[in-house]
Write a protein that holds these residues in place. Structure first.
Motif, PDB file in Angstrom:
ATOM      1  N   LYS A  47      52.575  39.006  38.691  1.00  0.00           N
ATOM      2  CA  LYS A  47      52.379  39.552  37.447  1.00  0.00           C
ATOM      3  C   LYS A  47      51.113  38.857  36.707  1.00  0.00           C
ATOM      4  O   LYS A  47      50.313  39.206  36.182  1.00  0.00           O
ATOM      5  CB  LYS A  47      53.584  39.385  36.817  1.00  0.00           C
ATOM      6  N   ALA A  48      51.243  37.295  36.833  1.00  0.00           N
ATOM      7  CA  ALA A  48      50.235  36.456  36.253  1.00  0.00           C
ATOM      8  C   ALA A  48      48.941  36.566  36.945  1.00  0.00           C
ATOM      9  O   ALA A  48      48.003  36.558  36.486  1.00  0.00           O
ATOM     10  CB  ALA A  48      50.702  35.006  36.216  1.00  0.00           C
ATOM     11  N   SER A  49      49.048  36.711  38.331  1.00  0.00           N
ATOM     12  CA  SER A  49      47.747  36.855  39.081  1.00  0.00           C
ATOM     13  C   SER A  49      46.935  38.242  39.019  1.00  0.00           C
ATOM     14  O   SER A  49      45.913  38.324  39.346  1.00  0.00           O
ATOM     15  CB  SER A  49      48.006  36.197  40.411  1.00  0.00           C
ATOM     16  N   GLY A  50      47.803  39.323  38.941  1.00  0.00           N
ATOM     17  CA  GLY A  50      47.170  40.689  38.701  1.00  0.00           C
ATOM     18  C   GLY A  50      47.176  41.274  40.095  1.00  0.00           C
ATOM     19  O   GLY A  50      47.506  40.896  41.271  1.00  0.00           O
ATOM     20  N   PRO A  51      46.510  42.570  40.253  1.00  0.00           N
ATOM     21  CA  PRO A  51      46.749  43.279  41.409  1.00  0.00           C
ATOM     22  C   PRO A  51      45.682  42.812  42.391  1.00  0.00           C
ATOM     23  O   PRO A  51      45.754  43.192  43.669  1.00  0.00           O
ATOM     24  CB  PRO A  51      46.126  44.839  40.880  1.00  0.00           C
ATOM     25  N   ARG A  52      44.519  42.050  42.027  1.00  0.00           N
ATOM     26  CA  ARG A  52      43.550  41.699  43.089  1.00  0.00           C
ATOM     27  C   ARG A  52      44.169  40.254  43.659  1.00  0.00           C
ATOM     28  O   ARG A  52      43.654  39.157  43.491  1.00  0.00           O
ATOM     29  CB  ARG A  52      42.214  41.492  42.633  1.00  0.00           C
ATOM     30  N   THR A  53      45.163  40.444  44.473  1.00  0.00           N
ATOM     31  CA  THR A  53      45.963  39.273  45.093  1.00  0.00           C
ATOM     32  C   THR A  53      46.390  39.683  46.649  1.00  0.00           C
ATOM     33  O   THR A  53      46.946  40.775  46.595  1.00  0.00           O
ATOM     34  CB  THR A  53      47.082  39.033  44.100  1.00  0.00           C
ATOM     35  N   ILE A 106      33.010  43.292  52.591  1.00  0.00           N
ATOM     36  CA  ILE A 106      33.787  43.614  51.371  1.00  0.00           C
ATOM     37  C   ILE A 106      33.173  43.279  50.052  1.00  0.00           C
ATOM     38  O   ILE A 106      32.197  42.217  50.186  1.00  0.00           O
ATOM     39  CB  ILE A 106      35.181  42.939  51.383  1.00  0.00           C
ATOM     40  N   PRO A 107      33.421  43.997  49.042  1.00  0.00           N
ATOM     41  CA  PRO A 107      32.424  43.384  48.039  1.00  0.00           C
ATOM     42  C   PRO A 107      32.875  41.932  47.455  1.00  0.00           C
ATOM     43  O   PRO A 107      34.061  41.763  47.587  1.00  0.00           O
ATOM     44  CB  PRO A 107      32.820  44.682  46.850  1.00  0.00           C
ATOM     45  N   LYS A 108      31.879  41.367  46.842  1.00  0.00           N
ATOM     46  CA  LYS A 108      32.164  40.173  46.178  1.00  0.00           C
ATOM     47  C   LYS A 108      32.920  40.117  44.955  1.00  0.00           C
ATOM     48  O   LYS A 108      32.441  40.894  43.992  1.00  0.00           O
ATOM     49  CB  LYS A 108      30.985  39.660  46.121  1.00  0.00           C
ATOM     50  N   GLU A 109      34.002  39.776  45.069  1.00  0.00           N
ATOM     51  CA  GLU A 109      34.976  39.644  43.787  1.00  0.00           C
ATOM     52  C   GLU A 109      35.905  38.626  43.847  1.00  0.00           C
ATOM     53  O   GLU A 109      36.058  37.947  44.983  1.00  0.00           O
ATOM     54  CB  GLU A 109      35.753  40.979  43.647  1.00  0.00           C
ATOM     55  N   LYS A 110      36.615  38.261  42.475  1.00  0.00           N
ATOM     56  CA  LYS A 110      37.585  37.388  42.753  1.00  0.00           C
ATOM     57  C   LYS A 110      38.848  37.801  43.350  1.00  0.00           C
ATOM     58  O   LYS A 110      39.468  38.707  42.729  1.00  0.00           O
ATOM     59  CB  LYS A 110      38.105  36.677  41.268  1.00  0.00           C
ATOM     60  N   ILE A 111      39.472  37.321  44.597  1.00  0.00           N
ATOM     61  CA  ILE A 111      40.787  37.819  44.970  1.00  0.00           C
ATOM     62  C   ILE A 111      41.485  36.456  45.081  1.00  0.00           C
ATOM     63  O   ILE A 111      41.084  35.568  45.863  1.00  0.00           O
ATOM     64  CB  ILE A 111      40.271  38.212  46.405  1.00  0.00           C
ATOM     65  N   ASN A 112      42.788  36.510  44.416  1.00  0.00           N
ATOM     66  CA  ASN A 112      43.682  35.503  44.381  1.00  0.00           C
ATOM     67  C   ASN A 112      44.353  35.242  45.740  1.00  0.00           C
ATOM     68  O   ASN A 112      44.943  36.528  46.123  1.00  0.00           O
ATOM     69  CB  ASN A 112      44.586  35.254  43.340  1.00  0.00           C
ATOM     70  N   VAL A 113      44.236  34.088  46.492  1.00  0.00           N
ATOM     71  CA  VAL A 113      44.965  33.901  47.543  1.00  0.00           C
ATOM     72  C   VAL A 113      46.326  33.083  47.209  1.00  0.00           C
ATOM     73  O   VAL A 113      46.164  31.771  46.737  1.00  0.00           O
ATOM     74  CB  VAL A 113      44.228  33.285  48.661  1.00  0.00           C
ATOM     75  N   ILE A 114      47.506  33.562  47.423  1.00  0.00           N
ATOM     76  CA  ILE A 114      48.805  32.633  46.908  1.00  0.00           C
ATOM     77  C   ILE A 114      49.667  32.639  48.224  1.00  0.00           C
ATOM     78  O   ILE A 114      49.955  33.711  49.070  1.00  0.00           O
ATOM     79  CB  ILE A 114      49.276  33.603  45.912  1.00  0.00           C
ATOM     80  N   LEU A 221      45.051  29.392  38.827  1.00  0.00           N
ATOM     81  CA  LEU A 221      44.154  30.119  39.659  1.00  0.00           C
ATOM     82  C   LEU A 221      42.787  30.184  38.871  1.00  0.00           C
ATOM     83  O   LEU A 221      41.755  30.412  39.582  1.00  0.00           O
ATOM     84  CB  LEU A 221      44.606  31.618  39.517  1.00  0.00           C
ATOM     85  N   SER A 222      42.863  29.862  37.747  1.00  0.00           N
ATOM     86  CA  SER A 222      41.391  29.888  36.974  1.00  0.00           C
ATOM     87  C   SER A 222      40.935  28.286  37.140  1.00  0.00           C
ATOM     88  O   SER A 222      39.578  28.401  36.981  1.00  0.00           O
ATOM     89  CB  SER A 222      41.761  29.884  35.397  1.00  0.00           C
ATOM     90  N   ILE A 223      41.693  27.506  37.509  1.00  0.00           N
ATOM     91  CA  ILE A 223      40.796  26.192  37.486  1.00  0.00           C
ATOM     92  C   ILE A 223      39.902  26.000  39.057  1.00  0.00           C
ATOM     93  O   ILE A 223      39.218  25.132  39.185  1.00  0.00           O
ATOM     94  CB  ILE A 223      41.854  24.857  37.408  1.00  0.00           C
ATOM     95  N   GLY A 224      40.508  26.768  39.728  1.00  0.00           N
ATOM     96  CA  GLY A 224      39.839  26.703  41.281  1.00  0.00           C
ATOM     97  C   GLY A 224      40.251  25.605  41.996  1.00  0.00           C
ATOM     98  O   GLY A 224      40.617  24.562  41.745  1.00  0.00           O
TER      99      GLY A 224
END
Lengths: 331, 392
Positions: A47-53, A106-114, A221-224
């Motif tokens: 939920k916190a990381s959103g659908p691009r995960t 694939i397009p360049k975008e932020k995808i979270n890896v958890i 996720l935001s700190i990298g």
């Protein structure tokens, strides 16, 4: 509760429970126990990381629960990996996404890896892989959901089981009342201290204080870079309490101080629930609500209380750095 | 070719709630085998493999097989080669809320509790209810069978703290009554007395033998089972690769607005369900926030609907709710359907509150933190009346 600090101004932290996204990306229909706290750990991080995960999960009760005979509650892509391969799978996934983006596939975008791994998966068997992930150059988050046992195979002791607990490896009996004599492995601090490049390590409870856990996921996720969150997950099955009281035990674990709730941001320690030089809830209130400690006598409660008191009153950094790390210089 | 005679075989199924009754069920299915051994029968028992790892509340089963003439090898070959049994002469049910259906894992469907019972077989239920109330929630069969009620509360405990309330030996005594061909009551009582070195336990088994009430269920008694049996894909129907289709993303405000796993609903885990007084709700969101099964559907007016199909009845919502008596856990057997309570409330608030209070009754059951230590019952004097004007 939420503090707007400079490094997290882009993290979109939730300001209170009413701000939390309503859509579920990890949804109903999983074979978890009634009252399962770890299910909330899954639901809340996505939920916190959103659908691009994309999510990888090491073997453990939250893997088996989420694939009951070709069905799944996951809406985001999720991959199962072996018990000790949590860290390595996250590295592979992050590296793969990076390569695909570089090659234009694939397009360049932020995808979270958890990755999520249990206390046995990440803390004992997968420790090497986890360390490797923490030393890697990729953006990834490892969530260690710690229910203090190998819960999938009906509760064997792990390196993170609380002292004295009954498990199938450490049943109580007439010859020996306490069979599990190890103190809980200090996993989050070990990862923070041992991996100086890691910018964010936190401990948390999924439901107490509310939104704290989700905001920690957002911060990580935001700190990298590689990051780690270690959650304490009360387990009605293994801890032997009525499922109704999961959040009560989570809250008590934090309030009694037996589980230190903190975050380490760029080497700076911030206590989420600071119990230094404060009156703490007696540990007994937490322990006696669990059947796994039903064999405890007064002296056992006192022993655990003394250890917790020592941690908060005498450690250099309570919950993180023991008194001189237990070492002395030879004179 | 020689005509083979059907061997003597009795099959017993013990249905129980995962973890809560694991120790209890293992006592029963183990002890009944040892008792049959004492009478010279071949017997063995096993747990259903796919139940593991067990989860709190999930329906699980143990099986036991008995034969007068087969050898152990032949009995094992005859009985234990499949994952689940197809028929049973004796079906033991350790928690009466399981008559609402069983869904132990995904793709199994919600199956009736009496699915396995054979003609003239027996369903033995530990319950304080009348047989008619239970049959009213069970599937109708084409043949007569028997229902036996052993008076008592469902005995729940955890993995480490076992509640020794003699339910295990009482069920053994009841089995001796309904299926004396497995073991006679004398054999059972003697075995119990020697195993537990307790005269009280043997007496409890004998008392249960007297207490159990057996009656006949006629062909056609019961309900048309509302849940279809799923058709599982064969190996040729699978796509290449090992993957599971995810749930399609989809969400909108309102009841049933969230997409959920359609093939595994989990609702048969519950022994209780939360009844919500929407008129008392302060819209704090905590029930939704703390629900580990994501069953609360947000609505545009800030209330949260409950999807009972997926609710496992853990009671966390009732525990975190800050308003007294707003969410109360109520016995699952009091309900006939899984309808949205929010829709009912919106249609007729006054009637809904009356209905909810009627279901809640005047007793509140509070489980102790350690499950095996039982529950406390408190009385609510007068349930709060419906307040007009609170509804927005």
């Amino acid at each position: 509760m939420v503090e707007e600090v400079e490094e997290f101004k882009n993290a979109n932290l939730y300001k209170g429970v009413h701000a939390v996204d309503l859509e579920e990306l990890y949804t109903s229909g999983h074979r978890t126990c009634q009252g399962c706290e770890s299910a909330l750990v899954m639901r809340d991080f996505v939920k916190a990381s959103g659908p691009r995960t994309v999510v990888t999960g090491a073997t453990g009760c939250m893997y088996v629960a989420n694939t009951s005979y070709m069905t799944t509650p996951w809406i985001v892509p999720w991959m199962h990996t072996q018990l000790a391969a949590g860290g390595a799978s996250a590295v592979g996934m992050a590296a793969g996404l990076k390569a695909l983006m570089r090659k234009g596939k694939i397009p360049k975008e932020k995808i979270n890896v958890i990755n999520f791994s249990g206390d046995l998966g990440a803390g004992d068997e997968g420790l090497g892989g986890l360390s490797g992930a923490m030393q890697s150059p990729y953006d990834l988050l490892v969530i260690v959901y710690d229910n203090e046992s190998a819960a999938n195979t009906d509760i064997q002791a792990s390196g993170l089981t609380t002292w004295g607990a009954q498990t199938t490896f450490s049943p109580t009996g007439p010859a020996k009342r306490i069979l599990h004599e190890r103190w809980k492995k200090n996993l989050a601090a070990m990862m923070a201290i041992g991996h100086p490049n890691v910018k964010y390590v936190a401990t948390s409870c999924a439901t107490f204080p509310p939104t704290d856990y989700m905001n920690k996921v957002k911060k990580a996720l935001s700190i990298g870079g590689p990051t780690l969150i270690h959650t304490i997950d009360p387990c009605p099955k293994g801890w032997d309490y009525h499922p109704r009281y999961s959040h009560v035990l989570g809250e008590l674990a934090v309030k009694t101080g037996i589980f230190a709730d903190y975050e380490i941001v760029n080497g700076e320690v911030r206590y989420t629930y600071d119990l230094r030089n404060k009156k703490r809830t007696p540990v007994r209130e937490y322990l006696e609500k669990q059947g796994r400690f039903s064999h405890f006598l007064d002296e056992d409660y006192e022993y655990v209380q003394a250890k917790v008191d020592e941690m908060w009153d005498e450690w250099e950094l309570p919950g993180i750095l023991p008194i001189k790390a237990g070492l002395k210089v030879k004179k | 070719m020689m005509q083979t005679q059907k061997p003597h075989l009795i099959r017993l199924e013990v249905n129980y709630r995962g973890i809560f009754q694991k120790t209890l069920a293992y006592h029963i299915s183990g002890d009944v085998v040892y008792a049959a051994h004492k009478e010279g029968k071949t017997a063995f028992s096993n747990g259903r493999y796919s139940d593991d790892p067990q989860r709190n509340g999930i329906p699980c089963a143990n099986f036991a097989y008995f034969s007068k003439d087969l050898t152990e090898e032949d009995l094992e070959a005859e009985a234990s080669a499949s994952m689940d049994i197809t028929e049973a002469e004796v079906v033991v049910v350790l928690d009466d809320t399981m008559v609402k259906g069983l869904e132990p894992w995904g793709g199994y469907g919600i199956r009736p509790i009496n699915e396995k019972v054979v003609k003239d077989g027996v369903v033995l239920i530990v319950s304080n209810r009348k047989p008619a109330d239970l049959i009213a929630q069970m599937e109708k069969k084409k043949f007569p069978y028997r229902i036996a009620i052993l008076p008592g509360e469902a005995s729940f405990a955890g993995l480490w703290y076992f509640k020794d309330d003699m339910t295990d030996v009482r069920v053994l005594g009841a089995i001796a009554k309904v299926a004396p061909e497995i073991a006679s009551i004398d054999t059972v009582a003697n075995y119990v007395a020697s195993k537990y070195k307790s005269k009280e336990k043997a007496a409890a088994a004998r008392k249960a033998y007297e207490e159990v009430k057996v009656s006949t269920v006629n062909a056609g008694e019961g309900i048309d089972w509302p849940y279809p049996k799923p058709i599982l894909p064969g190996w040729k129907d699978f796509d290449e690769g090992v993957y599971v289709k995810g749930v399609k993303r989809g969400f909108q405000m309102g009841p049933r607005g969230q997409n959920r796993n359609p093939d595994f609903k989990r609702g048969t885990s519950k022994t209780q369900r939360p009844v919500v007084r929407f008129d008392l709700c302060t819209k704090c969101t905590l029930c939704w926030y703390d629900c580990p099964d994501e069953v609360f559907d947000p609505t545009t007016d800030g209330l949260y609907d409950v999807n009972y199909e997926y609710c496992t009845g853990c009671g966390r919502c009732a525990e975190v709710c800050p308003v007294e008596d707003c969410i109360v856990m109520v016995d699952e057997l009091k309900f006939e359907n899984q309808d949205s309570p929010y829709v009912l409330y919106k249609k007729d608030p006054e009637n809904y509150v009356k209905w909810a209070e009627d279901k809640k009754g005047k007793e509140r059951l509070m489980p102790s933190p350690v499950t095996g230590k039982g529950s406390t019952v408190s009385k609510v004097e007068t349930p709060k009346p419906f307040k007009k004007g609170v509804v927005k």
